[in-house]
Structures are given as structure tokens and as C-alpha cells.
Design a protein around this motif. Sequence first.
Motif, PDB file in Angstrom:
ATOM      1  N   SER A  69      30.692  47.880  38.181  1.00 34.22           N
ATOM      2  CA  SER A  69      31.991  47.951  38.840  1.00 34.22           C
ATOM      3  C   SER A  69      33.073  47.529  37.855  1.00 34.22           C
ATOM      4  O   SER A  69      32.793  46.868  36.850  1.00 34.22           O
ATOM      5  CB  SER A  69      32.021  47.038  40.071  1.00 34.22           C
ATOM      6  OG  SER A  69      33.270  47.110  40.733  1.00 34.22           O
ATOM      7  N   LEU A  70      34.284  47.926  38.149  1.00 31.62           N
ATOM      8  CA  LEU A  70      35.462  47.496  37.400  1.00 31.62           C
ATOM      9  C   LEU A  70      36.180  46.399  38.159  1.00 31.62           C
ATOM     10  O   LEU A  70      36.085  46.307  39.386  1.00 31.62           O
ATOM     11  CB  LEU A  70      36.440  48.670  37.226  1.00 31.62           C
ATOM     12  CG  LEU A  70      35.982  49.873  36.412  1.00 31.62           C
ATOM     13  CD1 LEU A  70      37.001  50.996  36.558  1.00 31.62           C
ATOM     14  CD2 LEU A  70      35.833  49.494  34.958  1.00 31.62           C
ATOM     15  N   GLY A  98      36.469  58.771  44.187  1.00 27.61           N
ATOM     16  CA  GLY A  98      36.226  59.243  42.831  1.00 27.61           C
ATOM     17  C   GLY A  98      36.837  58.355  41.765  1.00 27.61           C
ATOM     18  O   GLY A  98      37.592  57.420  42.044  1.00 27.61           O
ATOM     19  N   ASP A  99      36.543  58.683  40.512  1.00 23.63           N
ATOM     20  CA  ASP A  99      37.013  57.874  39.385  1.00 23.63           C
ATOM     21  C   ASP A  99      38.532  57.839  39.285  1.00 23.63           C
ATOM     22  O   ASP A  99      39.103  56.843  38.845  1.00 23.63           O
ATOM     23  CB  ASP A  99      36.427  58.416  38.080  1.00 23.63           C
ATOM     24  CG  ASP A  99      34.949  58.092  37.931  1.00 23.63           C
ATOM     25  OD1 ASP A  99      34.455  57.234  38.677  1.00 23.63           O
ATOM     26  OD2 ASP A  99      34.295  58.704  37.063  1.00 23.63           O
ATOM     27  N   ALA A 102      40.892  54.857  41.212  1.00 14.95           N
ATOM     28  CA  ALA A 102      40.940  53.418  40.945  1.00 14.95           C
ATOM     29  C   ALA A 102      42.254  52.848  41.442  1.00 14.95           C
ATOM     30  O   ALA A 102      43.323  53.371  41.136  1.00 14.95           O
ATOM     31  CB  ALA A 102      40.768  53.161  39.455  1.00 14.95           C
ATOM     32  N   TYR A 103      42.167  51.809  42.247  1.00 11.11           N
ATOM     33  CA  TYR A 103      43.359  51.257  42.890  1.00 11.11           C
ATOM     34  C   TYR A 103      44.328  50.704  41.860  1.00 11.11           C
ATOM     35  O   TYR A 103      45.529  50.771  42.018  1.00 11.11           O
ATOM     36  CB  TYR A 103      42.937  50.177  43.888  1.00 11.11           C
ATOM     37  CG  TYR A 103      44.023  49.794  44.865  1.00 11.11           C
ATOM     38  CD1 TYR A 103      44.547  50.734  45.732  1.00 11.11           C
ATOM     39  CD2 TYR A 103      44.515  48.498  44.909  1.00 11.11           C
ATOM     40  CE1 TYR A 103      45.540  50.386  46.639  1.00 11.11           C
ATOM     41  CE2 TYR A 103      45.499  48.148  45.807  1.00 11.11           C
ATOM     42  CZ  TYR A 103      46.006  49.095  46.673  1.00 11.11           C
ATOM     43  OH  TYR A 103      46.987  48.756  47.573  1.00 11.11           O
ATOM     44  N   THR A 104      43.774  50.102  40.812  1.00 12.46           N
ATOM     45  CA  THR A 104      44.603  49.784  39.656  1.00 12.46           C
ATOM     46  C   THR A 104      44.484  50.964  38.726  1.00 12.46           C
ATOM     47  O   THR A 104      43.416  51.246  38.191  1.00 12.46           O
ATOM     48  CB  THR A 104      44.136  48.487  38.964  1.00 12.46           C
ATOM     49  OG1 THR A 104      42.726  48.510  38.860  1.00 12.46           O
ATOM     50  CG2 THR A 104      44.551  47.271  39.750  1.00 12.46           C
ATOM     51  N   ASP A 105      45.557  51.703  38.530  1.00 13.75           N
ATOM     52  CA  ASP A 105      45.522  53.006  37.865  1.00 13.75           C
ATOM     53  C   ASP A 105      44.865  52.926  36.494  1.00 13.75           C
ATOM     54  O   ASP A 105      44.823  51.883  35.852  1.00 13.75           O
ATOM     55  CB  ASP A 105      46.941  53.555  37.689  1.00 13.75           C
ATOM     56  CG  ASP A 105      47.642  53.792  39.015  1.00 13.75           C
ATOM     57  OD1 ASP A 105      48.875  53.838  39.005  1.00 13.75           O
ATOM     58  OD2 ASP A 105      46.964  53.908  40.054  1.00 13.75           O
ATOM     59  N   ILE A 135      33.951  53.601  41.608  1.00 15.25           N
ATOM     60  CA  ILE A 135      35.327  54.029  41.368  1.00 15.25           C
ATOM     61  C   ILE A 135      35.649  53.658  39.919  1.00 15.25           C
ATOM     62  O   ILE A 135      35.928  52.505  39.608  1.00 15.25           O
ATOM     63  CB  ILE A 135      36.318  53.379  42.341  1.00 15.25           C
ATOM     64  CG1 ILE A 135      35.927  53.698  43.788  1.00 15.25           C
ATOM     65  CG2 ILE A 135      37.737  53.854  42.055  1.00 15.25           C
ATOM     66  CD1 ILE A 135      36.840  53.063  44.846  1.00 15.25           C
ATOM     67  N   GLY A 136      35.543  54.634  39.042  1.00 13.79           N
ATOM     68  CA  GLY A 136      35.722  54.390  37.619  1.00 13.79           C
ATOM     69  C   GLY A 136      34.446  53.999  36.905  1.00 13.79           C
ATOM     70  O   GLY A 136      34.459  53.758  35.701  1.00 13.79           O
TER      71      GLY A 136
END
Length: 373
Positions: A69-70, A98-99, A102-105, A135-136
Motif C-alpha cells: 500500500s501507499l 484504480g491506480d 490515489a486520493y493524494t494525487d 490504489i497505486g
Amino acid sequence: MPSIRRMAPLAICPLLILGAPVPASAAAPGERPGTVVTTTPLPGKEAPGSTATSITYWTENSLDQPRQSLATIYVPTGTPPAGGWPILANAHVTAGLGDDCAYTDDYGTAAADVNVVTPWITAGFAFVATEYIGIGTDGSHAYLDAGAEANAVIDSVRAARSVDPTLSRDYVVNGISQGGHATLATAAKAAERAPELRLAAAMADAPATKIEGYIPVAGPYIPPLPAPDYTTYVAYILAGLETARPDFDLDAYLTPAGRAVVDDAHRLCYFDMNTRTQGTSIGQMLSKPLSTGDFPAVLRDVTTLPVSGFDAPVLVNQGRFDVVAFPFLTDLQVTEMKLHGADVTYRHYATGHNVWAQALPHNIAFARAHLAA
């Protein structure tokens, strides 16, 4: 992190992972939960009064398989208090699977949203924002998978502390909508999963609750609904099940049009998905009722929130006019938690789904009070 202005207006509709399961104990040492894979400083992209760092870390899905995870870590500048900076673990709202979602761009490397991060930095917290699994990072995101959400949040705190020694073992968790769902899942699992940490409080805003109770009523007979969001969220839920339980035969419930929508749900972000589902109803996606076969049991296994196991105090914030996370379902969730001994404070607001702004000062005060307890 995107502005609250960009938050999905209907952030939850209450309506591939590959290979054989691998036990958590079989994870290689480098894959153990909280182990950091990459660290990227983000100069110039901090929230005011903080530093910013993007990390990739190991966690586990709800089948106990190692996954990455990121997260983005914002740490206040200045001298930390005795014991280190307490941590706000952020569980984000629906952004997509999807990638690109990401909520933080840019996979955690965008400038922080001052509306979201800065109040917590100002209040003396470090802010740790997970992207959840997929996500990412490799694979799709298992949307509303309670176990995977909780693992990603808890392990983001472990990872952040390994990167920055000024961070405390004490943390709180907060999120809205999907993030509210993740917050409650985290609060019930925190002590068991990470006994070396101390979860002091959990604040769930407009949480998605009791999904397993009403999504199975959907079937080919569902007429078109006025808001595209509902098709989007049902598609996300179906795609999330497909990721969380890859052996489940979702195709048995889908029409060809439904299969195409779910395929797009794995990659399209919230607003693009709303555009994609214009003119497609939930009924058109389904070839048979979701109440049949294995679907109800699989949905329960993946999405159901615990009603026991809460060792930390919980604050639940609910808009009384919420047409997304329905108030009566949150009422039921809170009642069951209380009956099982949870320490729950329940606040109501004369608003709809986005209770974030009104709840924020109460969340900060609740967090501070229980950190000091």
C-alpha cells in the motif's frame, strides 16, 4: 490530498488478487506488515507547518496475503512532545479503485490539502494517510473490504513510525464514508493486530454500515434511479468483491453490460465512473437477484463491520438527512456496538452525507481528550 470540494458527493451507496492464499506466517521477513519498501521525501508539497514523505509499505489483504500500500506522512515541524507526535491515521473517502484514483494525487506526491491535513497538524498531530491496498500498488482495490481496510490503516502507522522516530506509539483514526467504514473496522482490530501501538480513539464520520443487509435486494427488477452515483457504487462494491474473493463467480450475476461496467469500475475514478454509468441502471447490470446463491454470504464476509472488540472510545458523526449512509443503519450499528460493551459517543447533525466540516472540531477535541486519558 484532494480538497473536500472534490470529495464524491455520494461517497458510499448504502444499497486480481492472483495465486493461492498465503498464510500471514508464510510472509517473507521483508513482507511483514509495516515494513517500508520505498521512501520519497516531498519537499515543497507539505501542508503548512509540516514535512511530507511518501512511502510504500507491506500490509495484508483480508485473506492474510501480503500486499503493498501507499501512504503519505505529514509531520509537524518543531520539537515533538514527550513521547513523540501523536498520529492521526486518515482513512480516505471513496476515490475509485484504480491506480489513477490515489486520493493524494500522483500516488501520494501531491501537495497536501490544507483543509484536511492542516487542522490536525495545527492541533499537534502527525497525519498518516493510507491509500489502502491496490490504489497505486499492484492489483485492484477491494472496495469496502473491512479486514483489508483495517490492515492498511494500522500498518500505515507501523510503517510511518519506522520512517520517523519522532512519532508516538499513540494514534487515533478518522475517516468519512468509506473512510468511516474503515475507521470502525480499524478500531475493532487495532489492539489485536498491533499490540505495540495504542489506539486512543476512533472518529467515524457518516460511516457506510450494514451494506450486507440491503445490497442483496438488488436484481434485474431494479428500475433506473435518478442519481448516477448508485450505479457507480454498486459497480464498485461488485468489483471490490471480485478483488477480495477472486474465487467467487461474480459473472454468474452479471449481464454482458454489467460485466463491462464492473471491468471499468476496476480502473475508473469516481467522477469518470459516474460519467461511464450514465444511462445504465443497476437492474441492467444484473442477470439474477443478488439474494441468490453465494452472493449474500460473500458480501457479509467481506464488508460486515464488527460490533464487538472495540477497546478504544469511538465517536460516530451522522447527518440526519444523509441519503447515502442512511441514518437508521448507523443507528443500528451504534446500538449493537453499545450492546456489546463499546464506548460510543453518537453525534447527529442537521446535514446530509458530508458531515466532515461540522464534525472536525469535535473529532479533534475527542482525540485530544482520549490521548490524555
